[in-house]
Design a protein around this motif. Sequence first.
Motif, PDB file in Angstrom:
ATOM      1  N   PRO A  70       0.871  -1.191  -0.016  1.00 23.10           N
ATOM      2  CA  PRO A  70       0.011   0.192  -0.158  1.00 23.10           C
ATOM      3  C   PRO A  70       0.872   1.369   0.032  1.00 23.10           C
ATOM      4  N   TRP A  71       0.768   2.113  -0.867  1.00 19.52           N
ATOM      5  CA  TRP A  71       1.445   3.300  -0.906  1.00 19.52           C
ATOM      6  C   TRP A  71       0.311   4.800  -0.588  1.00 19.52           C
ATOM      7  N   PRO A  72       0.108   5.005   0.499  1.00 16.51           N
ATOM      8  CA  PRO A  72      -0.530   6.215   0.904  1.00 16.51           C
ATOM      9  C   PRO A  72      -0.465   7.542   0.183  1.00 16.51           C
TER      10      PRO A  72
ATOM     11  N   LYS B 126       9.835   5.969 -23.423  1.00 13.65           N
ATOM     12  CA  LYS B 126      11.488   6.505 -23.405  1.00 13.65           C
ATOM     13  C   LYS B 126      12.011   6.260 -21.766  1.00 13.65           C
ATOM     14  N   TYR B 127      10.998   6.652 -21.035  1.00  6.95           N
ATOM     15  CA  TYR B 127      11.225   6.594 -19.420  1.00  6.95           C
ATOM     16  C   TYR B 127      10.857   5.541 -18.541  1.00  6.95           C
ATOM     17  N   CYS B 128       9.763   4.995 -18.904  1.00  4.53           N
ATOM     18  CA  CYS B 128       8.922   4.080 -17.934  1.00  4.53           C
ATOM     19  C   CYS B 128       9.161   2.477 -18.493  1.00  4.53           C
TER      20      CYS B 128
ATOM     21  N   SER C 248      10.706   0.359 -19.620  1.00  4.17           N
ATOM     22  CA  SER C 248      12.180  -0.505 -19.282  1.00  4.17           C
ATOM     23  C   SER C 248      11.726  -1.229 -18.148  1.00  4.17           C
ATOM     24  N   CYS C 249      11.058  -0.671 -17.139  1.00  4.22           N
ATOM     25  CA  CYS C 249      10.517  -1.357 -15.863  1.00  4.22           C
ATOM     26  C   CYS C 249       9.200  -1.887 -16.112  1.00  4.22           C
ATOM     27  N   HIS C 250       8.305  -0.844 -16.488  1.00  5.92           N
ATOM     28  CA  HIS C 250       6.847  -0.986 -16.329  1.00  5.92           C
ATOM     29  C   HIS C 250       6.294  -1.758 -17.638  1.00  5.92           C
TER      30      HIS C 250
ATOM     31  N   VAL D 197      12.174  -5.171 -19.135  1.00  3.08           N
ATOM     32  CA  VAL D 197      13.260  -5.992 -19.047  1.00  3.08           C
ATOM     33  C   VAL D 197      14.087  -5.767 -17.722  1.00  3.08           C
ATOM     34  N   LYS D 198      14.223  -4.442 -17.293  1.00  3.00           N
ATOM     35  CA  LYS D 198      14.770  -4.087 -16.046  1.00  3.00           C
ATOM     36  C   LYS D 198      13.755  -4.388 -15.121  1.00  3.00           C
ATOM     37  N   GLY D 199      12.329  -4.280 -15.236  1.00  5.11           N
ATOM     38  CA  GLY D 199      11.461  -4.529 -14.363  1.00  5.11           C
ATOM     39  C   GLY D 199      11.411  -5.920 -13.482  1.00  5.11           C
TER      40      GLY D 199
ATOM     41  N   LYS E   5       2.543   9.438  -7.439  1.00  2.00           N
ATOM     42  CA  LYS E   5       3.552   8.532  -7.158  1.00  2.00           C
ATOM     43  C   LYS E   5       4.690   8.691  -8.276  1.00  2.00           C
ATOM     44  N   THR E   6       4.176   9.111  -9.451  1.00  2.00           N
ATOM     45  CA  THR E   6       5.238   9.337 -10.776  1.00  2.00           C
ATOM     46  C   THR E   6       6.035  10.502 -10.113  1.00  2.00           C
ATOM     47  N   LYS E   7       5.554  11.381  -9.469  1.00  2.00           N
ATOM     48  CA  LYS E   7       6.225  12.858  -8.967  1.00  2.00           C
ATOM     49  C   LYS E   7       7.296  12.403  -8.035  1.00  2.00           C
TER      50      LYS E   7
HETATM   51  C1  HEC Z   1      13.822   1.498 -12.452  1.00  2.00           C
HETATM   52  C2  HEC Z   1      12.598   0.951 -12.667  1.00  2.00           C
HETATM   53  C3  HEC Z   1      11.320   1.942 -12.811  1.00  2.00           C
HETATM   54  C4  HEC Z   1      11.171   2.981 -13.792  1.00  2.00           C
HETATM   55  C5  HEC Z   1      12.332   3.599 -14.858  1.00  2.00           C
HETATM   56  C6  HEC Z   1       9.816   3.553 -13.391  1.00  2.00           C
HETATM   57  N1  HEC Z   1       9.166   2.861 -12.576  1.00  2.00           N
HETATM   58 FE1  HEC Z   1       7.315   3.327 -11.731  1.00  2.00          FE
HETATM   59  N2  HEC Z   1       7.566   2.101 -10.312  1.00  2.00           N
HETATM   60  C7  HEC Z   1       8.702   0.777 -10.251  1.00  2.00           C
HETATM   61  C8  HEC Z   1       8.605   0.285  -8.966  1.00  2.00           C
HETATM   62  C9  HEC Z   1       9.571  -0.862  -8.493  1.00  2.00           C
HETATM   63  C10 HEC Z   1       7.354   0.435  -8.410  1.00  2.00           C
HETATM   64  C11 HEC Z   1       6.678  -0.085  -7.182  1.00  2.00           C
HETATM   65  C12 HEC Z   1       7.100   0.812  -6.109  1.00  2.00           C
HETATM   66  C13 HEC Z   1       6.387   0.702  -4.687  1.00  2.00           C
HETATM   67  O1  HEC Z   1       5.195  -0.048  -4.494  1.00  2.00           O
HETATM   68  O2  HEC Z   1       7.151   0.861  -3.522  1.00  2.00           O
HETATM   69  C14 HEC Z   1       6.848   1.427  -9.365  1.00  2.00           C
HETATM   70  C15 HEC Z   1       5.366   2.093  -9.074  1.00  2.00           C
HETATM   71  C16 HEC Z   1       4.828   3.409  -9.964  1.00  2.00           C
HETATM   72  C17 HEC Z   1       3.486   3.301  -9.991  1.00  2.00           C
HETATM   73  C18 HEC Z   1       2.619   3.332  -8.947  1.00  2.00           C
HETATM   74  C19 HEC Z   1       1.865   2.157  -9.149  1.00  2.00           C
HETATM   75  C20 HEC Z   1       0.750   1.610  -8.250  1.00  2.00           C
HETATM   76  O3  HEC Z   1       0.196   0.483  -8.844  1.00  2.00           O
HETATM   77  O4  HEC Z   1       0.178   2.248  -7.241  1.00  2.00           O
HETATM   78  C21 HEC Z   1       3.219   4.542 -10.891  1.00  2.00           C
HETATM   79  C22 HEC Z   1       1.919   5.314 -11.244  1.00  2.00           C
HETATM   80  C23 HEC Z   1       4.345   4.373 -11.622  1.00  2.00           C
HETATM   81  N3  HEC Z   1       5.468   3.567 -11.173  1.00  2.00           N
HETATM   82  C24 HEC Z   1       4.736   5.271 -12.786  1.00  2.00           C
HETATM   83  C25 HEC Z   1       6.004   5.465 -13.461  1.00  2.00           C
HETATM   84  C26 HEC Z   1       6.257   6.294 -14.614  1.00  2.00           C
HETATM   85  C27 HEC Z   1       4.993   7.190 -15.160  1.00  2.00           C
HETATM   86  C28 HEC Z   1       7.528   6.100 -14.994  1.00  2.00           C
HETATM   87  C29 HEC Z   1       8.416   6.717 -16.179  1.00  2.00           C
HETATM   88  C30 HEC Z   1       8.296   7.968 -16.318  1.00  2.00           C
HETATM   89  C31 HEC Z   1       7.893   5.078 -14.272  1.00  2.00           C
HETATM   90  N4  HEC Z   1       7.142   4.687 -13.431  1.00  2.00           N
HETATM   91  C32 HEC Z   1       9.461   4.610 -14.244  1.00  2.00           C
HETATM   92  C33 HEC Z   1       9.929   1.182 -11.080  1.00  2.00           C
HETATM   93  C34 HEC Z   1      10.209   1.952 -12.097  1.00  2.00           C
END
Ligand code: HEC
Length: 139
Positions: free
Chosen positions: A32-34, A62-64, A66-68, A77-79, A105-107
């Motif tokens: 959970p992420w308040p 470009k930015y997200c 790789s993980c998401h 791949v990184k995710g 959360k993104t910010k």
């Molecule tokens: C290095 C890997 C990585 C990158 C790059 C990354 N994220 Fe994430 N993101 C994560 C991880 C790991 C979590 C889970 C974090 C947690 O719950 O503590 C997460 C969680 C989130 C969440 C919350 C998801 C939820 O279900 O509540 C959002 C929204 C999000 N990311 C958006 C983004 C966006 C938009 C970008 C690009 C601008 C991005 N992320 C780039 C690893 C990444």
Amino acid sequence: MNIFKMKSSVAVFIFVSIILISMTIQQNPVKPWPVPDDYKNMTNPVEKGESSNNAGKALYDKYCASCHGKTGLGDGVKGRALKDFPGDFSGEYYQNQTDGEHFYKTKVGRGEMPKYEDRMSDEDIWNMVNYMRTFKKAD
Ligand code: HEC
């Protein structure tokens, strides 16, 4: 017994063990992420639609991704190498949150999730928030 043969069978054993062990390692589930109320209830200032989605997609890829993952399944791949599962953006847990929660959360980020407030404008983040809505599973 041929010493070379024995060594290679040991190597095969170790190799297979590593594969089996890595297959059973699980990522931590999403915790959970308040989110503060003033973010949660924020009005998204960027109108949803094709132009915002296109801008959001360019940044997201470009930015997200790789993980998401390209389609937000958390399978980039990184995710897959992270300790914490990045979440499934197509699922209910994600899609039932408000735009303000996604924005926050993104910010600000948390743990392995980087923070983007110093790297992107609020408008860029809102465009991605809009684009990430398109990952919703069809009902
Ligand atoms: C290095 C890997 C990585 C990158 C790059 C990354 N994220 Fe994430 N993101 C994560 C991880 C790991 C979590 C889970 C974090 C947690 O719950 O503590 C997460 C969680 C989130 C969440 C919350 C998801 C939820 O279900 O509540 C959002 C929204 C999000 N990311 C958006 C983004 C966006 C938009 C970008 C690009 C601008 C991005 N992320 C780039 C690893 C990444």
